[in-house]
Design a protein around this motif. Structure first.
Motif, PDB file in Angstrom:
ATOM      1  N   ARG A 100       2.230  36.800  10.462  1.00  0.00           N
ATOM      2  CA  ARG A 100       3.584  37.311  10.224  1.00  0.00           C
ATOM      3  C   ARG A 100       4.528  36.145   9.937  1.00  0.00           C
ATOM      4  N   GLY A 101       4.392  35.070  10.716  1.00  0.00           N
ATOM      5  CA  GLY A 101       5.247  33.893  10.534  1.00  0.00           C
ATOM      6  C   GLY A 101       5.015  33.181   9.219  1.00  0.00           C
ATOM      7  N   ILE A 102       3.765  33.162   8.753  1.00  0.00           N
ATOM      8  CA  ILE A 102       3.467  32.560   7.448  1.00  0.00           C
ATOM      9  C   ILE A 102       4.175  33.341   6.347  1.00  0.00           C
ATOM     10  N   CYS A 105       6.842  35.417   6.749  1.00  0.00           N
ATOM     11  CA  CYS A 105       8.300  35.412   6.881  1.00  0.00           C
ATOM     12  C   CYS A 105       8.682  34.854   8.252  1.00  0.00           C
ATOM     13  N   HIS A 106       9.280  33.665   8.273  1.00  0.00           N
ATOM     14  CA  HIS A 106       9.663  33.027   9.539  1.00  0.00           C
ATOM     15  C   HIS A 106      10.639  33.886  10.342  1.00  0.00           C
ATOM     16  N   LYS A 107      11.582  34.493   9.644  1.00  0.00           N
ATOM     17  CA  LYS A 107      12.587  35.318  10.325  1.00  0.00           C
ATOM     18  C   LYS A 107      11.932  36.529  10.994  1.00  0.00           C
ATOM     19  N   SER A 108      10.963  37.128  10.342  1.00  0.00           N
ATOM     20  CA  SER A 108      10.271  38.276  10.922  1.00  0.00           C
ATOM     21  C   SER A 108       9.585  37.895  12.227  1.00  0.00           C
ATOM     22  N   LEU A 109       8.931  36.742  12.247  1.00  0.00           N
ATOM     23  CA  LEU A 109       8.280  36.284  13.481  1.00  0.00           C
ATOM     24  C   LEU A 109       9.320  36.031  14.569  1.00  0.00           C
ATOM     25  N   TRP A 110      10.406  35.361  14.210  1.00  0.00           N
ATOM     26  CA  TRP A 110      11.442  35.064  15.206  1.00  0.00           C
ATOM     27  C   TRP A 110      11.979  36.362  15.813  1.00  0.00           C
ATOM     28  N   LEU A 111      12.288  37.334  14.975  1.00  0.00           N
ATOM     29  CA  LEU A 111      12.795  38.611  15.473  1.00  0.00           C
ATOM     30  C   LEU A 111      11.753  39.325  16.333  1.00  0.00           C
ATOM     31  N   ILE A 156      -8.110  34.657   3.969  1.00  0.00           N
ATOM     32  CA  ILE A 156      -8.510  33.267   4.207  1.00  0.00           C
ATOM     33  C   ILE A 156      -7.664  32.666   5.323  1.00  0.00           C
ATOM     34  N   GLU A 157      -6.359  32.923   5.297  1.00  0.00           N
ATOM     35  CA  GLU A 157      -5.483  32.445   6.370  1.00  0.00           C
ATOM     36  C   GLU A 157      -5.894  33.057   7.707  1.00  0.00           C
ATOM     37  N   ASP A 158      -6.216  34.330   7.699  1.00  0.00           N
ATOM     38  CA  ASP A 158      -6.660  35.052   8.891  1.00  0.00           C
ATOM     39  C   ASP A 158      -7.899  34.379   9.486  1.00  0.00           C
ATOM     40  N   ALA A 159      -8.921  34.165   8.672  1.00  0.00           N
ATOM     41  CA  ALA A 159     -10.152  33.532   9.142  1.00  0.00           C
ATOM     42  C   ALA A 159      -9.897  32.093   9.589  1.00  0.00           C
ATOM     43  N   SER A 160      -8.986  31.405   8.931  1.00  0.00           N
ATOM     44  CA  SER A 160      -8.662  30.024   9.300  1.00  0.00           C
ATOM     45  C   SER A 160      -8.023  29.946  10.684  1.00  0.00           C
ATOM     46  N   VAL A 161      -7.137  30.879  10.982  1.00  0.00           N
ATOM     47  CA  VAL A 161      -6.507  30.910  12.302  1.00  0.00           C
ATOM     48  C   VAL A 161      -7.566  31.172  13.366  1.00  0.00           C
ATOM     49  N   GLN A 162      -8.471  32.092  13.088  1.00  0.00           N
ATOM     50  CA  GLN A 162      -9.532  32.374  14.053  1.00  0.00           C
ATOM     51  C   GLN A 162     -10.417  31.149  14.260  1.00  0.00           C
ATOM     52  N   TRP A 163     -10.782  30.499  13.174  1.00  0.00           N
ATOM     53  CA  TRP A 163     -11.609  29.290  13.279  1.00  0.00           C
ATOM     54  C   TRP A 163     -10.918  28.275  14.183  1.00  0.00           C
ATOM     55  N   TYR A 164      -9.638  28.084  13.971  1.00  0.00           N
ATOM     56  CA  TYR A 164      -8.856  27.147  14.782  1.00  0.00           C
ATOM     57  C   TYR A 164      -8.905  27.527  16.257  1.00  0.00           C
TER      58      TYR A 164
END
Length: 152
Positions: free
Chosen positions: A10-12, A14-20, A125-133
């Motif tokens: 969500r933050g990737i 839209c930063h504002k969406s994550l903050w809210l 790809i971002e999803d799988a990357s976060v999980q890998w991390y």
């Protein structure tokens, strides 16, 4: 602050969406019919994906006990469980659940992220990357795969 995988994504986007989302939870909308339908499709796809790797053990989702889910995952890994569904980890401030983990002969794991789609998207790809991390500090990973199941 701990972020779930979906909150990170969500933050990737839209930063504002994550903050809210994190700071004003009262503004969150209730799930509508379309969102409920997406959730149901995701659940169906997850069940179909389990057929690719049968006889696994599922870490049952419990919104009131994430720590218990993490501990169950650690227990299954310690027992050298061959296939784990919804393996749950929290590392480096990221909370993530791997759809499917498969233990290899060398003791390392392959991670499978299952999607209801016909093609790879950048968010997958971002999803799988976060999980890998999130997983890489807790277990040895060999490969990450994105599995697409077409529900059309």
């Amino acid at each position: 602050m701990t972020l779930s995988k979906s909150q990170y994504l969500r933050g990737i986007q839209c930063h504002k969406s994550l903050w809210l989302y994190k700071n004003n939870p009262e503004l969150r909308e209730q799930a509508d019919h379309a969102q409920a339908s997406l959730f149901n499709t995701g659940h169906t796809v997850g069940e179909l994906a389990k057929e690719l790797f049968p006889h696994g053990v599922e870490v049952v989702f419990n919104a009131d006990d994430f720590q218990g889910m993490i501990e169950k995952t650690q227990e299954l890994i310690a027992k050298h469980t061959k296939v784990i569904y919804e393996a749950t980890f929290s590392q480096n401030g990221i909370f993530a659940m791997a759809d499917i983990l498969v233990r290899n002969a060398d003791g390392a794991y392959d991670m499978y992220e299952v999607k209801a789609s016909t093609q790879v998207k950048s968010t997958h790809i971002e999803d799988a990357s976060v999980q890998w991390y999130a997983l890489s500090d807790a277990i040895t990973l060999n490969h990450a795969y994105i599995v697409h199941i077409n529900m059309e």
